[in-house]
Design a protein around this motif. Structure first.
Motif, PDB file in Angstrom:
ATOM      1  N   TYR A 110       0.917  -1.285  -0.021  1.00 31.47           N
ATOM      2  CA  TYR A 110      -0.037  -0.006  -0.148  1.00 31.47           C
ATOM      3  C   TYR A 110       0.611   1.120   0.075  1.00 31.47           C
ATOM      4  N   SER A 137       3.650   1.488  -3.019  1.00 34.93           N
ATOM      5  CA  SER A 137       3.044   2.048  -4.335  1.00 34.93           C
ATOM      6  C   SER A 137       2.852   3.573  -4.465  1.00 34.93           C
ATOM      7  N   ILE A 138       2.379   4.166  -3.346  1.00 37.77           N
ATOM      8  CA  ILE A 138       2.370   5.600  -3.063  1.00 37.77           C
ATOM      9  C   ILE A 138       3.575   6.258  -3.403  1.00 37.77           C
ATOM     10  N   TYR A 152      -2.676   9.285  -3.971  1.00 33.23           N
ATOM     11  CA  TYR A 152      -3.315   8.612  -3.221  1.00 33.23           C
ATOM     12  C   TYR A 152      -3.652   7.407  -3.763  1.00 33.23           C
ATOM     13  N   ASN A 153      -4.130   6.183  -2.773  1.00 32.20           N
ATOM     14  CA  ASN A 153      -4.744   5.036  -3.477  1.00 32.20           C
ATOM     15  C   ASN A 153      -5.968   5.014  -3.670  1.00 32.20           C
ATOM     16  N   SER A 199      -9.439   2.723  -4.192  1.00 31.21           N
ATOM     17  CA  SER A 199      -9.806   1.561  -4.340  1.00 31.21           C
ATOM     18  C   SER A 199     -11.079   1.304  -5.294  1.00 31.21           C
ATOM     19  N   ASN A 239      -6.604  -1.827  -6.117  1.00 34.83           N
ATOM     20  CA  ASN A 239      -6.359  -0.571  -5.726  1.00 34.83           C
ATOM     21  C   ASN A 239      -5.496   0.065  -6.980  1.00 34.83           C
ATOM     22  N   GLU A 240      -5.435   1.482  -7.153  1.00 33.58           N
ATOM     23  CA  GLU A 240      -4.652   1.910  -8.142  1.00 33.58           C
ATOM     24  C   GLU A 240      -4.372   3.266  -7.476  1.00 33.58           C
ATOM     25  N   CYS A 241      -2.929   3.651  -7.891  1.00 30.21           N
ATOM     26  CA  CYS A 241      -2.556   5.192  -7.380  1.00 30.21           C
ATOM     27  C   CYS A 241      -3.194   6.193  -8.396  1.00 30.21           C
ATOM     28  N   ALA A 301      -8.460   6.760   0.180  1.00 28.37           N
ATOM     29  CA  ALA A 301      -7.470   6.303   0.620  1.00 28.37           C
ATOM     30  C   ALA A 301      -7.521   5.315   1.689  1.00 28.37           C
ATOM     31  N   ALA A 358      -8.970   2.134   0.481  1.00 25.71           N
ATOM     32  CA  ALA A 358      -8.099   1.243  -0.156  1.00 25.71           C
ATOM     33  C   ALA A 358      -7.052   0.466   0.675  1.00 25.71           C
TER      34      ALA A 358
END
Length: 314
Positions: free
Chosen positions: A109, A112-113, A188-189, A191, A197-199, A256, A259
């Motif tokens: 989590y 990735s950010i 941010y992530n 959901s 999840n994606e940035c 966020a 996610a």
């Protein structure tokens, strides 16, 4: 490996798997609670964006020096001139509002950010970047890599209230107004669902017809281009711009957190599955070692018996 050692290892992993499974269940409960609120707030946020895209147009003149309005609590100390959010100026510095988690055990989590922030920050010199850090991981990363922290906030709750996030919104807008930075980006992530999840990296300031052109494109079939604004544009903006700032930043925080619970639920579920597989492998090794020991004992007994028989015959 001795049988006692295998058994101790199995017991230790079993206890760990019970903990990770309990954490998975807790995260599942939290996710199921916050995902509903997140979906509702996302729908609300989309409506605010549609309204903004219908009001802010190239053919309308705006009063960027309009006085700020009193907030709903009547607190003069928290006044923000939201009209300053519309000021477009040469970009000398950029701000990054980055949302990470203070809690661990959530897989990749935070990783990735931080990777997304690093990739985006490479487009600028370090002295051009001001970071608004939400969570200890991004603050630590900035200190270790020489990025300046303009604002720090730690330990947001799992269900952040608007009161918790209000100071973040106020600080983000005021730093833009004070020309600490000339553009502000959210990192941010997001959901997508319980498994994915994606940035997200989005520019939120300044608000101008040019910078929200994508909103016009997205909402051109939803918004009447001939919409009438009463009593006047600036009074509508007095109401609309604070809502826009709130939905962008508060919505990102809620997203966020959703996610984060999704990532932690997956990480703890995977840890539990891995523990169970490891226990199964150790059980197989335990039975193999036990069988080998029994076989060796039988061979020793047989050899001893044969030796006695030979002695008697001799």
């Amino acid at each position: 490996m001795a049988l006692n050692e295998i058994k101790k290892k199995m017991n230790s992993i079993q206890k760990t798997s019970q903990i990770t499974n309990a954490m998975r269940l807790v995260s599942t409960t939290k996710y199921n609670s916050i995902v509903i609120e997140s979906a509702k707030y996302d729908a609300y946020s989309q409506k605010i964006k549609e309204m903004v895209s219908s009001v802010i147009r190239p053919d309308i003149q705006y009063d960027l020096d309009a006085s700020p309005v009193v907030d709903e609590d009547g607190n003069n100390d928290s006044l923000i001139n939201f009209h300053s959010m519309m000021e477009v100026r040469p970009v000398n510095k950029v701000g990054f509002l980055v949302i990470t988690s203070d809690k661990g055990l959530a897989g990749n989590y935070n990783t990735s950010i931080l990777k997304e922030f690093r990739d985006q920050a490479r487009k600028y010199r370090k002295d051009q970047i001001e970071v608004l850090a939400i969570g200890a991981p991004i603050a630590k990363f900035c200190r270790e890599n020489g990025y300046h922290l303009a604002y720090e906030r730690y330990h947001l709750s799992d269900y952040p209230s608007f009161t918790e996030v209000r100071n973040i919104i106020r600080e983000a807008v005021n730093l833009f107004k004070d020309k600490t930075y000339d553009e502000l980006y959210l990192c941010y992530n997001h959901s997508i669902n319980v498994l994915v999840n994606e940035c997200r990296f989005e520019r939120i300031l300044p608000i101008s017809p040019e910078n929200i052109r994508h909103l016009h494109e997205e909402n051109k079939d939803k918004v009447d281009p001939q919409v009438l604004i009463e009593p006047d544009v600036n009074q509508v903006l007095d109401f609309l711009l604070p809502l826009y700032a709130q939905t962008q930043i508060y919505g990102a925080v809620i997203d966020a957190k959703t996610a984060e619970q999704s990532a932690r639920m997956q990480a703890m579920g995977q840890a539990t599955d891995n523990a169970e597989k490891l226990i199964a492998d150790l059980q197989q090794e335990y039975h193999h070692e036990r069988q080998k020991r029994i076989t060796n004992e039988i061979i020793e007994i047989t050899n001893g018996a044969n030796a006695q028989v030979k002695e008697k015959k001799g």
